[in-house]
Design an enzyme around this catalytic site. Sequence first.
Site, short mmCIF file in Angstrom:
data_model
loop_
_atom_site.label_atom_id
_atom_site.label_comp_id
_atom_site.label_asym_id
_atom_site.label_seq_id
_atom_site.Cartn_x
_atom_site.Cartn_y
_atom_site.Cartn_z
N ASP A 60 -9.03 4.45 2.48
CA ASP A 60 -9.77 3.94 1.41
C ASP A 60 -10.67 3.05 1.83
O ASP A 60 -10.46 1.52 1.58
CB ASP A 60 -8.54 3.25 0.43
CG ASP A 60 -9.04 3.57 -0.87
OD1 ASP A 60 -10.31 3.58 -1.19
OD2 ASP A 60 -8.33 3.42 -1.64
N ASP A 82 -10.19 -4.59 1.25
CA ASP A 82 -9.07 -4.10 0.50
C ASP A 82 -7.74 -3.74 1.47
O ASP A 82 -6.98 -2.73 1.06
CB ASP A 82 -9.48 -2.99 -0.29
CG ASP A 82 -8.41 -3.02 -1.48
OD1 ASP A 82 -7.82 -3.72 -1.91
OD2 ASP A 82 -8.36 -1.97 -2.47
N LYS A 126 -4.15 -3.47 2.32
CA LYS A 126 -2.68 -3.61 1.58
C LYS A 126 -1.89 -2.27 1.96
O LYS A 126 -2.38 -1.32 2.51
CB LYS A 126 -3.01 -3.87 -0.04
CG LYS A 126 -3.51 -2.63 -0.38
CD LYS A 126 -3.83 -2.99 -1.99
CE LYS A 126 -4.80 -1.73 -2.57
NZ LYS A 126 -5.07 -1.94 -4.04
N THR A 156 -34.05 -20.93 -4.94
CA THR A 156 -35.55 -21.01 -4.82
C THR A 156 -36.00 -20.73 -3.44
O THR A 156 -35.57 -21.65 -2.69
CB THR A 156 -35.93 -22.10 -5.65
OG1 THR A 156 -35.43 -22.19 -6.95
CG2 THR A 156 -37.64 -22.04 -5.64
N ALA A 174 -2.58 12.36 6.24
CA ALA A 174 -1.36 11.38 6.46
C ALA A 174 -0.13 11.86 5.68
O ALA A 174 0.13 11.65 4.64
CB ALA A 174 -1.82 10.11 5.78
N GLU A 205 -0.52 -0.28 0.28
CA GLU A 205 -1.05 1.20 -0.36
C GLU A 205 -2.04 1.85 0.37
O GLU A 205 -2.19 3.12 0.39
CB GLU A 205 -1.73 1.08 -1.72
CG GLU A 205 -0.63 0.44 -2.59
CD GLU A 205 -0.71 -0.90 -2.85
OE1 GLU A 205 -0.69 -1.60 -2.09
OE2 GLU A 205 -0.77 -1.26 -4.33
N ASN A 206 -3.02 1.09 1.26
CA ASN A 206 -3.92 1.76 2.02
C ASN A 206 -3.74 1.81 3.45
O ASN A 206 -4.64 2.23 4.25
CB ASN A 206 -5.11 0.92 1.65
CG ASN A 206 -6.03 0.86 0.23
OD1 ASN A 206 -5.53 1.87 -0.38
ND2 ASN A 206 -6.52 -0.17 0.13
N SER A 231 -8.94 6.22 -9.43
CA SER A 231 -9.58 6.26 -10.53
C SER A 231 -10.78 7.00 -10.65
O SER A 231 -11.39 7.53 -11.51
CB SER A 231 -10.21 4.80 -10.70
OG SER A 231 -9.30 3.90 -10.02
N LYS A 287 -10.32 14.61 0.00
CA LYS A 287 -10.55 13.65 -1.20
C LYS A 287 -11.74 14.13 -2.05
O LYS A 287 -12.95 14.30 -1.48
CB LYS A 287 -11.04 12.20 -0.58
CG LYS A 287 -11.03 11.03 -1.58
CD LYS A 287 -11.22 9.81 -0.86
CE LYS A 287 -11.22 8.69 -1.60
NZ LYS A 287 -11.05 7.51 -1.13
N SER A 305 -11.04 9.50 -7.76
CA SER A 305 -10.89 10.67 -6.80
C SER A 305 -9.61 11.25 -6.97
O SER A 305 -8.77 10.55 -7.22
CB SER A 305 -11.19 10.09 -5.37
OG SER A 305 -10.17 9.45 -5.20
N GLU A 354 2.37 6.43 1.95
CA GLU A 354 2.00 5.21 2.08
C GLU A 354 3.02 4.40 2.81
O GLU A 354 4.23 4.67 2.31
CB GLU A 354 1.75 4.67 0.67
CG GLU A 354 0.68 5.22 0.18
CD GLU A 354 0.61 4.82 -1.48
OE1 GLU A 354 1.40 3.90 -1.82
OE2 GLU A 354 -0.40 5.37 -2.19
N1 ADE Z 1 -3.98 9.96 -0.03
C1 ADE Z 1 -5.06 9.24 0.12
N2 ADE Z 1 -5.66 9.79 1.44
C2 ADE Z 1 -4.57 10.67 1.87
C3 ADE Z 1 -4.64 11.12 3.31
N3 ADE Z 1 -5.56 10.94 4.18
N4 ADE Z 1 -3.35 11.98 3.43
C4 ADE Z 1 -2.48 11.81 2.59
N5 ADE Z 1 -2.51 11.28 1.39
C5 ADE Z 1 -3.55 10.84 1.09
#
Ligand code: ADE
Length: 320
Positions: free
Chosen positions: A175, A157, A159, A196, A114, A161-162, A44, A63, A46, A118
């Site tokens: 993230d 957070d 999960k 108070t 990365a 995805e992160n 949202s 990012k 980045s 994910e």
């Molecule tokens: N998406 C978000 N961060 C990332 C990363 N460090 N490497 C690859 N994809 C990504």
Amino acid sequence: SRAMNAAAEQSPFVEQVKVKERGRETRKRTVKDFFFGRTLGEGSYSTVVEATEVETEKIYAAKILDKRHIIKEKKTKYVTIERNVLHKLRHPFIVRLHYAFQDKQSLYFILDLAANGELLSWVRKYGGLSEPVAKHYMAELILAVEYMHQNGVVHRDLKPENILLGSDMHILIADFGTAKLLGENDGSRTNSFVGTAEYVSPELLMDRQEANIRGSDIWALGCIAYQLLAGRPPFKATNEYQTFQKILKNEYEFPPHFSVHAKDFIRRILVLDPNYRLGCCFFKDSDPDTIPNFDDLKSHPFFTGIDWSNLSNSNPPQMS
Ligand code: ADE
């Protein structure tokens, strides 16, 4: 007035001046030092793109955050937290921030790439991971979260995805936009005073909520362990409200293929009262230096056979 707007837009993002690092002068990087390639992901606030450092030909993930959008949506605090947290953390299983710079329009975080995306994609691809693979990745995750908590950072957070995967298939946690630095008042509600002054109890002043959020990272570990093995998270419903209801009632079921040790590990984490959650200490909430006892997690029989001291050098087991 245009000049004033431009100044107001840039002011929340403090330009850090590079100083001598270990006796060596490290030059502040700029956009010109990189070639920006394909898009890796969009959030949202980045966009993440491949970025090659021209001088070294090293490939990173950049990012890129739009300053105006972040200011308009009042997210400057989270961007600052992410930058500071990433700068502080150095661990093989956590995405490292190599450079941070900005131009008039954008902020740039140059991160470890990365290359294998994910963990969620892999879990979906195989409809859940085998127990040896899930066990290995949970072990990596526990080491990373232990390191974060030891360094005063709660992710908040966690999960699949992160949890990203590097070219070597080891995890890289990413993230940290919703992370919290413990012991530093960032002005958020967990630290501000409600009530108070004359009547507040000592335990409230010692900030019990802050201590408890460590336990919520542990809860997330239980949800992730379940998801790696089952292919879907334990509490999932058609909408957020129904999901919350299930969580509050601790309503989930194990698929038949879960081993006894996997079920026991998850059951001991997905305990509603954080005081009784595996690794989460009883009666020490008021101590801001108390971190979960990660040895309680590591010594669970689910992890039998894991060589905790050699995980980052080992080859992760092949997914199937
Ligand atoms: N998406 C978000 N961060 C990332 C990363 N460090 N490497 C690859 N994809 C990504």
